[in-house]
Write an enzyme that holds these catalytic residues in place. Sequence first.
Site, mmCIF file in Angstrom:
data_model
loop_
_atom_site.group_PDB
_atom_site.id
_atom_site.type_symbol
_atom_site.label_atom_id
_atom_site.label_comp_id
_atom_site.label_asym_id
_atom_site.label_seq_id
_atom_site.Cartn_x
_atom_site.Cartn_y
_atom_site.Cartn_z
ATOM 1 N N CYS A 192 0.735 -1.356 0.112
ATOM 2 C CA CYS A 192 -0.112 0.202 -0.121
ATOM 3 C C CYS A 192 0.995 1.283 0.007
ATOM 4 O O CYS A 192 0.375 2.519 -0.431
ATOM 5 C CB CYS A 192 -0.779 -0.080 1.254
ATOM 6 S SG CYS A 192 -0.079 -0.219 2.810
ATOM 7 N N GLU A 226 -4.046 2.796 -8.408
ATOM 8 C CA GLU A 226 -3.167 1.819 -7.669
ATOM 9 C C GLU A 226 -3.194 0.584 -8.562
ATOM 10 O O GLU A 226 -4.219 -0.141 -8.631
ATOM 11 C CB GLU A 226 -3.781 1.407 -6.294
ATOM 12 C CG GLU A 226 -2.825 0.684 -5.520
ATOM 13 C CD GLU A 226 -3.293 0.247 -4.040
ATOM 14 O OE1 GLU A 226 -4.444 -0.087 -4.160
ATOM 15 O OE2 GLU A 226 -2.755 0.349 -3.317
HETATM 16 P P1 NAP Z 1 -9.519 -6.355 -0.360
HETATM 17 O O1 NAP Z 1 -10.116 -7.125 -1.691
HETATM 18 O O2 NAP Z 1 -10.085 -4.983 -0.390
HETATM 19 O O3 NAP Z 1 -9.584 -7.428 0.623
HETATM 20 C C1 NAP Z 1 -9.207 -6.836 2.187
HETATM 21 C C2 NAP Z 1 -10.061 -7.873 3.063
HETATM 22 O O4 NAP Z 1 -11.386 -7.610 2.805
HETATM 23 C C3 NAP Z 1 -10.014 -9.423 2.396
HETATM 24 O O5 NAP Z 1 -9.794 -10.092 4.041
HETATM 25 C C4 NAP Z 1 -11.228 -9.619 1.936
HETATM 26 O O6 NAP Z 1 -11.672 -10.948 2.080
HETATM 27 C C5 NAP Z 1 -12.209 -8.818 2.701
HETATM 28 N N1 NAP Z 1 -13.209 -8.350 2.244
HETATM 29 C C6 NAP Z 1 -13.446 -8.327 0.797
HETATM 30 N N2 NAP Z 1 -15.009 -8.086 0.633
HETATM 31 C C7 NAP Z 1 -15.444 -7.842 1.682
HETATM 32 C C8 NAP Z 1 -16.823 -7.224 2.128
HETATM 33 N N3 NAP Z 1 -17.681 -7.176 1.381
HETATM 34 N N4 NAP Z 1 -16.830 -7.063 3.495
HETATM 35 C C9 NAP Z 1 -16.063 -7.500 4.247
HETATM 36 N N5 NAP Z 1 -14.629 -7.750 4.005
HETATM 37 C C10 NAP Z 1 -14.549 -7.972 2.706
HETATM 38 O O7 NAP Z 1 -7.922 -5.994 -0.583
HETATM 39 P P2 NAP Z 1 -6.701 -6.953 -0.905
HETATM 40 O O8 NAP Z 1 -6.958 -7.203 -2.380
HETATM 41 O O9 NAP Z 1 -6.832 -8.164 0.190
HETATM 42 O O10 NAP Z 1 -5.595 -6.028 -0.502
HETATM 43 C C11 NAP Z 1 -4.957 -5.193 -1.299
HETATM 44 C C12 NAP Z 1 -5.492 -3.739 -1.145
HETATM 45 O O11 NAP Z 1 -5.096 -3.390 0.393
HETATM 46 C C13 NAP Z 1 -4.755 -2.796 -1.815
HETATM 47 O O12 NAP Z 1 -5.538 -1.577 -2.077
HETATM 48 C C14 NAP Z 1 -3.764 -2.154 -0.741
HETATM 49 O O13 NAP Z 1 -3.159 -0.831 -0.842
HETATM 50 C C15 NAP Z 1 -4.548 -2.297 0.639
HETATM 51 N N6 NAP Z 1 -3.737 -2.351 1.769
HETATM 52 C C16 NAP Z 1 -3.567 -0.999 2.457
HETATM 53 C C17 NAP Z 1 -2.789 -1.076 3.731
HETATM 54 C C18 NAP Z 1 -2.651 0.090 4.558
HETATM 55 O O14 NAP Z 1 -2.310 -0.144 5.669
HETATM 56 N N7 NAP Z 1 -3.351 1.067 4.112
HETATM 57 C C19 NAP Z 1 -2.067 -2.140 3.809
HETATM 58 C C20 NAP Z 1 -1.878 -3.272 2.867
HETATM 59 C C21 NAP Z 1 -2.796 -3.185 2.178
HETATM 60 P P3 NAP Z 1 -11.403 -11.975 0.805
HETATM 61 O O15 NAP Z 1 -9.933 -12.017 1.005
HETATM 62 O O16 NAP Z 1 -11.958 -13.076 1.192
HETATM 63 O O17 NAP Z 1 -11.411 -11.199 -0.455
#
Ligand code: NAP
Length: 477
Positions: free
Chosen positions: A281, A381
Amino acid sequence: MTIEGLLIGGDRVPAASGQQSQLIDPATGETWATVAAGGVEDIDRAVLAAENARAGWRKVNSRDRARMLFTLANLIRTNLESLAQLESRNAGKPIRDARDEVNMAADCFEYYAGAINKVGGQTIPVAAAGTHLTFREPIGVCGMIAPWNFPIAITSWKVAPALAMGNTIVLKPASQTPLTALRLGELALEAGVPPGVFNVVPGAGSTAGDALVRHPLVRKISFTGSTEIGTQVMKLAADDIKNVTLELGGKSANLIFADADLDKAVVKSLWSVLGNSGQDCCARSRILVERPLYDTFLSQLTEQFQALKIGHPSEEQTEIGPLISTGHRDRVHRYIDIGKAEGAKLLCGGDIPTGALANGAYLQPAIFADATPEMQIVREEIFGPVVCVLPFDTEEEAVAIANNSLYGLSGSIWTRDISRALRVARAIETGVLSINTGHSVHLEAPFGGVKRSGLGRELGLAVLDHYSEWKSVFIAE
Ligand code: NAP
């Protein structure tokens, strides 16, 4: 193949529905583990376990609670190699990076264990006859939702301060990377944390994650993930006014002025975007270079990109591993076509390797030069090993380009002029920034974003405010 159960109330159990999901090794494309897939009923069971454990956990005195978290930190270190191997295989992370992250998790539990008996309430001199006290009370059951890019590190950033402040937890790890979270839950039990205080329910975000956010007994949601899902989470949590922390996406800028230490800037800029194969991120994925340095910077950066050791995550020399999945790799790869179509100049990379790496989710790290602020590759992103480089002529222009983003998470400034460094640091709209280095995340300091990068802070003592409520009590004379 053993089936990894959910961790609810201190027991490893199957999902109520009996459903399971398969984990794919990102380096080979092979199925290598099976995990129970939690759903609405499992979340309910876990939340009830956390609710029932609440009263007992908040009564554990501060010294005993600290001892448990110190023991947990020690257990993480004792199991460092096995946890790192697990994380490396599960997330496709180069083994050396995985070890660093497991160490960071241990450091995190130590930091918050040490904080437990050093934070407290206040007596406040109010304008009335009597004594005004404040107490810091646990919020209650905390629902935590973690992403796949730094699974054990980010989980620890949430779990350690929440436990320190006397809360109980239901954690939903990312579907792709649940294994170190489950192991962490077991180690917490071994450290003496009572059953039910820390529950781990792997499952799909759209069912288990959604159910956790909606659950009426959950008082706090700590979410790390995409801005898109974070927006949904915030809307849902509004229904019963849950306390919410959001750590979301980024598109951070790395400003390199002509007086920068070029050699240092090149190598650190490379790692500030390619660490974790760009799935970070904080990735400084927009590099802005002052015009007199632009061509030299690009030629040195390209040379270093081409020398990177891409390989299997288990090999000690590997610098760049696969992405999390072929699906995500293909999504990132589409940005290579988009960038070319937009007119940016692809200097290197962007290919899907063939040969020994063909079955894994690999992508050759790519540099786009002559990018412009309105391009999609500069605005969105990408979350992969792709960097955009843009020239600038004045400090004002550099700041304007940096701030021309919906996000505001991280960033860097490279200059030998300290006045300029501080002036620019104050002008950039971001939560975290580094000067003359590419790294700005420290356990002891607050971390988080502004604009669409998030809400609230993790780490440092600042996060303790997000895992406790201030209670004011006035005693009349
Ligand atoms: P994501 O698709 O948003 O998923 C994050 C988490 O949310 C996963 O556990 C996911 O489960 C869950 N989730 C998905 N749909 C949901 C819903 N409707 N309700 C509640 N939870 C739900 O993100 P990702 O692809 O795992 O991670 C990448 C993103 O995270 C990037 O945008 C990155 O920048 C961001 N990030 C931010 C930080 C920070 O500190 N700012 C740190 C790391 C990552 P599933 O796995 O089952 O889909």
